[in-house]
Design an enzyme around this catalytic site. Structure first.
Site, PDB file in Angstrom:
ATOM      1  N   ARG A 162       0.832  -1.218   0.000  1.00 13.81           N
ATOM      2  CA  ARG A 162       0.000   0.000   0.000  1.00 13.81           C
ATOM      3  C   ARG A 162       0.864   1.265   0.000  1.00 13.81           C
ATOM      4  O   ARG A 162       0.561   2.249   0.694  1.00 13.81           O
ATOM      5  CB  ARG A 162      -0.956   0.028   1.204  1.00 13.81           C
ATOM      6  CG  ARG A 162      -1.956  -1.115   1.280  1.00 13.81           C
ATOM      7  CD  ARG A 162      -3.012  -0.985   0.185  1.00 13.81           C
ATOM      8  NE  ARG A 162      -4.096  -1.926   0.346  1.00 13.81           N
ATOM      9  CZ  ARG A 162      -4.096  -3.176  -0.151  1.00 13.81           C
ATOM     10  NH1 ARG A 162      -3.059  -3.615  -0.839  1.00 13.81           N
ATOM     11  NH2 ARG A 162      -5.144  -3.954   0.006  1.00 13.81           N
ATOM     12  N   SER A 236     -10.839  -0.884   3.017  1.00 10.86           N
ATOM     13  CA  SER A 236     -10.086  -0.926   4.276  1.00 10.86           C
ATOM     14  C   SER A 236      -9.724   0.498   4.686  1.00 10.86           C
ATOM     15  O   SER A 236      -9.096   1.217   3.908  1.00 10.86           O
ATOM     16  CB  SER A 236      -8.786  -1.709   4.108  1.00 10.86           C
ATOM     17  OG  SER A 236      -9.057  -3.019   3.696  1.00 10.86           O
ATOM     18  N   GLU A 332      -5.122   3.846   5.681  1.00  9.90           N
ATOM     19  CA  GLU A 332      -4.906   3.614   4.244  1.00  9.90           C
ATOM     20  C   GLU A 332      -5.579   4.724   3.437  1.00  9.90           C
ATOM     21  O   GLU A 332      -5.087   5.168   2.405  1.00  9.90           O
ATOM     22  CB  GLU A 332      -5.482   2.251   3.822  1.00  9.90           C
ATOM     23  CG  GLU A 332      -5.334   2.014   2.336  1.00  9.90           C
ATOM     24  CD  GLU A 332      -6.104   0.814   1.807  1.00  9.90           C
ATOM     25  OE1 GLU A 332      -5.854  -0.313   2.258  1.00  9.90           O
ATOM     26  OE2 GLU A 332      -6.949   1.027   0.910  1.00  9.90           O
TER      27      GLU A 332
HETATM   28  P1  FAD Z   1      -9.266   8.209  -5.548  1.00  7.97           P
HETATM   29  O1  FAD Z   1      -9.916   7.821  -4.280  1.00  7.97           O
HETATM   30  O2  FAD Z   1     -10.004   9.148  -6.424  1.00  7.97           O
HETATM   31  O3  FAD Z   1      -7.826   8.820  -5.224  1.00  7.97           O
HETATM   32  C1  FAD Z   1      -6.931   8.172  -4.350  1.00  7.97           C
HETATM   33  C2  FAD Z   1      -5.630   8.971  -4.283  1.00  7.97           C
HETATM   34  O4  FAD Z   1      -4.965   8.905  -5.540  1.00  7.97           O
HETATM   35  C3  FAD Z   1      -5.851  10.461  -4.015  1.00  7.97           C
HETATM   36  O5  FAD Z   1      -4.785  10.913  -3.218  1.00  7.97           O
HETATM   37  C4  FAD Z   1      -5.804  11.086  -5.404  1.00  7.97           C
HETATM   38  O6  FAD Z   1      -5.389  12.432  -5.370  1.00  7.97           O
HETATM   39  C5  FAD Z   1      -4.769  10.202  -6.091  1.00  7.97           C
HETATM   40  N1  FAD Z   1      -4.995  10.093  -7.549  1.00  7.97           N
HETATM   41  C6  FAD Z   1      -6.041   9.489  -8.156  1.00  7.97           C
HETATM   42  N2  FAD Z   1      -5.880   9.513  -9.502  1.00  7.97           N
HETATM   43  C7  FAD Z   1      -4.720  10.162  -9.731  1.00  7.97           C
HETATM   44  C8  FAD Z   1      -4.021  10.536 -10.923  1.00  7.97           C
HETATM   45  N3  FAD Z   1      -4.485  10.247 -12.143  1.00  7.97           N
HETATM   46  N4  FAD Z   1      -2.865  11.223 -10.777  1.00  7.97           N
HETATM   47  C9  FAD Z   1      -2.374  11.526  -9.545  1.00  7.97           C
HETATM   48  N5  FAD Z   1      -2.996  11.212  -8.406  1.00  7.97           N
HETATM   49  C10 FAD Z   1      -4.149  10.543  -8.488  1.00  7.97           C
HETATM   50  N6  FAD Z   1      -7.764  -1.022  -2.590  1.00  7.97           N
HETATM   51  C11 FAD Z   1      -6.893  -2.061  -2.706  1.00  7.97           C
HETATM   52  O7  FAD Z   1      -5.692  -1.871  -2.885  1.00  7.97           O
HETATM   53  N7  FAD Z   1      -7.341  -3.351  -2.640  1.00  7.97           N
HETATM   54  C12 FAD Z   1      -8.644  -3.657  -2.464  1.00  7.97           C
HETATM   55  O8  FAD Z   1      -8.998  -4.834  -2.422  1.00  7.97           O
HETATM   56  C13 FAD Z   1      -9.576  -2.588  -2.343  1.00  7.97           C
HETATM   57  N8  FAD Z   1     -10.890  -2.843  -2.147  1.00  7.97           N
HETATM   58  C14 FAD Z   1     -11.767  -1.802  -2.001  1.00  7.97           C
HETATM   59  C15 FAD Z   1     -13.125  -2.080  -1.808  1.00  7.97           C
HETATM   60  C16 FAD Z   1     -14.050  -1.072  -1.673  1.00  7.97           C
HETATM   61  C17 FAD Z   1     -15.506  -1.399  -1.464  1.00  7.97           C
HETATM   62  C18 FAD Z   1     -13.620   0.280  -1.743  1.00  7.97           C
HETATM   63  C19 FAD Z   1     -14.617   1.393  -1.636  1.00  7.97           C
HETATM   64  C20 FAD Z   1     -12.276   0.574  -1.925  1.00  7.97           C
HETATM   65  C21 FAD Z   1     -11.336  -0.461  -2.055  1.00  7.97           C
HETATM   66  N9  FAD Z   1      -9.952  -0.215  -2.240  1.00  7.97           N
HETATM   67  C22 FAD Z   1      -9.086  -1.255  -2.402  1.00  7.97           C
HETATM   68  C23 FAD Z   1      -9.443   1.174  -2.246  1.00  7.97           C
HETATM   69  C24 FAD Z   1      -9.551   1.885  -3.613  1.00  7.97           C
HETATM   70  O9  FAD Z   1     -10.495   1.269  -4.435  1.00  7.97           O
HETATM   71  C25 FAD Z   1      -8.200   1.906  -4.349  1.00  7.97           C
HETATM   72  O10 FAD Z   1      -7.246   2.577  -3.575  1.00  7.97           O
HETATM   73  C26 FAD Z   1      -8.299   2.604  -5.711  1.00  7.97           C
HETATM   74  O11 FAD Z   1      -7.090   2.477  -6.411  1.00  7.97           O
HETATM   75  C27 FAD Z   1      -8.660   4.080  -5.592  1.00  7.97           C
HETATM   76  O12 FAD Z   1      -8.961   4.541  -6.898  1.00  7.97           O
HETATM   77  P2  FAD Z   1      -9.760   5.881  -7.132  1.00  7.97           P
HETATM   78  O13 FAD Z   1      -9.709   6.184  -8.586  1.00  7.97           O
HETATM   79  O14 FAD Z   1     -11.101   5.805  -6.528  1.00  7.97           O
HETATM   80  O15 FAD Z   1      -8.836   6.906  -6.344  1.00  7.97           O
HETATM   81  N1  EPU Z   2     -10.363 -11.111  10.149  1.00  8.61           N
HETATM   82  C1  EPU Z   2     -10.907 -11.094  11.426  1.00  8.61           C
HETATM   83  N2  EPU Z   2     -12.191 -10.656  11.544  1.00  8.61           N
HETATM   84  C2  EPU Z   2     -12.940 -10.270  10.491  1.00  8.61           C
HETATM   85  C3  EPU Z   2     -12.388 -10.299   9.194  1.00  8.61           C
HETATM   86  C4  EPU Z   2     -11.079 -10.724   9.056  1.00  8.61           C
HETATM   87  O1  EPU Z   2     -10.274 -11.443  12.410  1.00  8.61           O
HETATM   88  O2  EPU Z   2     -14.093  -9.887  10.699  1.00  8.61           O
HETATM   89  C5  EPU Z   2      -8.964 -11.566  10.009  1.00  8.61           C
HETATM   90  C6  EPU Z   2      -8.857 -13.056   9.696  1.00  8.61           C
HETATM   91  O3  EPU Z   2      -7.719 -13.531  10.412  1.00  8.61           O
HETATM   92  C7  EPU Z   2      -8.589 -13.089   8.203  1.00  8.61           C
HETATM   93  C8  EPU Z   2      -7.759 -11.838   8.048  1.00  8.61           C
HETATM   94  O4  EPU Z   2      -8.352 -10.888   8.935  1.00  8.61           O
HETATM   95  O5  EPU Z   2      -7.875 -14.224   7.822  1.00  8.61           O
HETATM   96  C9  EPU Z   2      -7.696 -11.279   6.637  1.00  8.61           C
HETATM   97  O6  EPU Z   2      -9.005 -10.922   6.210  1.00  8.61           O
HETATM   98  P1  EPU Z   2      -9.319 -10.641   4.670  1.00  8.61           P
HETATM   99  O7  EPU Z   2      -8.910 -11.797   3.851  1.00  8.61           O
HETATM  100  O8  EPU Z   2     -10.743 -10.189   4.585  1.00  8.61           O
HETATM  101  O9  EPU Z   2      -8.356  -9.471   4.266  1.00  8.61           O
HETATM  102  P2  EPU Z   2      -7.879  -8.135   4.999  1.00  8.61           P
HETATM  103  O10 EPU Z   2      -6.465  -8.312   5.433  1.00  8.61           O
HETATM  104  O11 EPU Z   2      -8.840  -7.688   6.037  1.00  8.61           O
HETATM  105  C10 EPU Z   2      -6.852  -7.154   2.836  1.00  8.61           C
HETATM  106  C11 EPU Z   2      -6.840  -5.855   2.117  1.00  8.61           C
HETATM  107  C12 EPU Z   2      -8.095  -5.723   1.255  1.00  8.61           C
HETATM  108  C13 EPU Z   2      -8.108  -6.862   0.246  1.00  8.61           C
HETATM  109  C14 EPU Z   2      -8.119  -8.180   1.019  1.00  8.61           C
HETATM  110  C15 EPU Z   2      -8.016  -9.374   0.105  1.00  8.61           C
HETATM  111  C16 EPU Z   2      -5.551  -4.324   3.434  1.00  8.61           C
HETATM  112  C17 EPU Z   2      -5.552  -3.129   4.314  1.00  8.61           C
HETATM  113  N3  EPU Z   2      -6.740  -4.752   3.032  1.00  8.61           N
HETATM  114  O12 EPU Z   2      -7.921  -7.118   3.767  1.00  8.61           O
HETATM  115  O13 EPU Z   2      -8.001  -4.501   0.530  1.00  8.61           O
HETATM  116  O14 EPU Z   2      -9.246  -6.789  -0.573  1.00  8.61           O
HETATM  117  O15 EPU Z   2      -6.982  -8.224   1.912  1.00  8.61           O
HETATM  118  O16 EPU Z   2      -6.729  -9.474  -0.392  1.00  8.61           O
HETATM  119  O17 EPU Z   2      -4.489  -4.832   3.098  1.00  8.61           O
HETATM  120  C18 EPU Z   2      -8.513  -2.171   0.634  1.00  8.61           C
HETATM  121  O18 EPU Z   2      -7.281  -1.979   0.574  1.00  8.61           O
HETATM  122  O19 EPU Z   2      -9.338  -1.238   0.640  1.00  8.61           O
HETATM  123  C19 EPU Z   2      -9.001  -3.548   0.676  1.00  8.61           C
HETATM  124  C20 EPU Z   2     -10.297  -3.853   0.778  1.00  8.61           C
END
Ligand code: FAD
Ligand code: EPU
Length: 336
Positions: A162, A236, A332
């Protein structure tokens, strides 16, 4: 390119915050970016780029210029592998769908992550055992200060969990316009993440196709993560903390069930969801903000218009976790 005044961002951030931007502009091409870079407004006002708004939290109205990135397009070059370039305003998940439909392996595990391509390198998006850095070729961007265009390769982007150069040295200094990925037509399923293999076994699938992997990831994500349309959130809220061996061993003595994933540098990634759950804050609500009942790492906005109360809540969660485990959670989400 038209600069608009006093624009609501309510539908442009997945926390659903009802904040406004003093100025707002949409860029749809590199020419738009160049025009913007030579304009007065970007010199005189504070500014930020907004993609899909799925990783930002606006504390209050934005007193500057929001640059919405809508640059579309993709390029495909085949030279052994497949180098695919996605313009920054392309939807991330549509880009994954495009790759899967064309039989290009590499980003299927990153299915269903909201947002735009341009934001993907910022925090080196990751999920289900894959991070953007694993397939990353290069990124094109403009430096706002000197208006020059640059291309950086994977090494130079300093990707980490991240993390990247864009969250550090280049934070708030650049506009990303295109991201190039190294994909492959040779199957390379990555199924080691907890729950994937067993899910395929229960479906009696032994050699999953690209489409089957994408569909499974989407199924798992939909079962765990709340849909921001109904329960506004930014995924997250915190990163999973990464600690050293000594601290891990101490914690293990006091909390023998603490889960941990060892990384290649002999450091231990502790699931923040577990830490929050153990403090009794899973599904906890305070006013119009709370943690999600299935995944406490996700903070839900249950009705606030501005982000400050959500930050206060996140700080409360951070304090509780720190008091119990001595671990400081890092956000994050980008606080604006
Ligand atoms: P924004 O929220 O619009 O911007 C994020 C940052 O990037 C800001 O600081 C912005 O200024 C900058 N930025 C955006 N575009 C540009 C550009 N073109 N040039 C320069 N700066 C820029 N993230 C994960 O890594 N893994 C996950 O599994 C994951 N799951 C998610 C699930 C949900 C339900 C939600 C709501 C979010 C999740 N995220 C996850 C977080 C998010 O989706 C990612 O970080 C994604 O890349 C953000 O994209 P965005 O276009 O919405 O960025
Ligand atoms: N867990 C709990 N309680 C819960 C849920 C999870 O204890 O209610 C513990 C369990 O031990 C489980 C572990 O958390 O094994 C991991 O859970 P999960 O697989 O759901 O993943 P996470 O670590 O919580 C991360 C990323 C997610 C990404 C998933 C899948 C971060 C900060 N988050 O979540 O990314 O989708 O793994 O790879 O690294 C995001 O960045 O926005 C995001 C959603």
């Amino acid at each position: 390119m038209r600069i608009l005044n006093n624009i609501s961002l309510k539908n442009l951030n997945t926390f659903g915050l009802d904040v406004s931007a003093k100025y707002f502009v949409t860029v749809e091409s590199e020419e738009d970016v160049l025009e913007l870079l030579s304009s007065e407004i970007i010199r005189n006002e504070k500014w930020m780029v907004l993609g899909g708004g799925s990783n930002v939290l606006f504390r209050k109205d934005y007193n500057g210029l929001i640059i919405k990135n809508d640059i579309k397009g993709r390029t495909v070059e085949k030279n052994g592998g497949v180098k695919v370039g996605f313009s920054a305003g392309e939807d991330w998940d549509e880009s994954v769908a495009f790759s899967v439909e064309n039989n290009y392996w590499g980003i299927e595990n990153l299915s269903w992550i909201p947002g735009k391509v341009g934001a993907a390198p910022i925090q080196n998006i990751g999920a289900y055992g894959v991070e953007l850095k694993d397939v990353f070729h290069s990124v094109e961007f403009y430096n706002v200060e000197n208006r020059e265009k640059y291309t950086l390769g994977a090494e130079e982007c300093q990707f980490g969990y991240r993390d990247s150069i864009f969250k550090n040295k280049l934070r708030g200094k650049i506009i990303i316009t295109k991201v190039h990925l190294n994909l492959s037509e040779i199957p390379n399923p990555i199924l080691e993440y907890n729950g994937i293999i067993s899910a395929f076994e229960s479906k009696k699938i032994t050699e999953p196709t690209l489409t089957e992997i994408r569909n499974l990831i989407i199924e798992i994500r939909k079962s765990k993560l709340p849909d921001p349309y109904f329960l506004p959130n930014a995924g997250s809220f915190f990163k999973n903390p990464v600690i050293g061996q000594e601290q891990y061993i101490e914690l293990l003595e006091e909390f023998p069930k603490i889960p941990a994933f060892v990384n290649d540098k002999n450091r231990y990634k502790i699931p923040a969801a577990w830490l929050i759950e153990q403090t009794g804050l899973k599904g906890f609500k305070k006013g119009k903000v709370g943690t999600h009942q299935n995944q406490p790492l996700v903070i839900l906005n249950l009705g606030y218009k501005k982000g400050q109360r959500i930050i206060d809540f996140a700080n409360y969660v951070t304090r509780e976790v720190k008091n119990k485990f001595g671990i400081k959670l890092e956000k994050e989400v980008n606080i604006v």
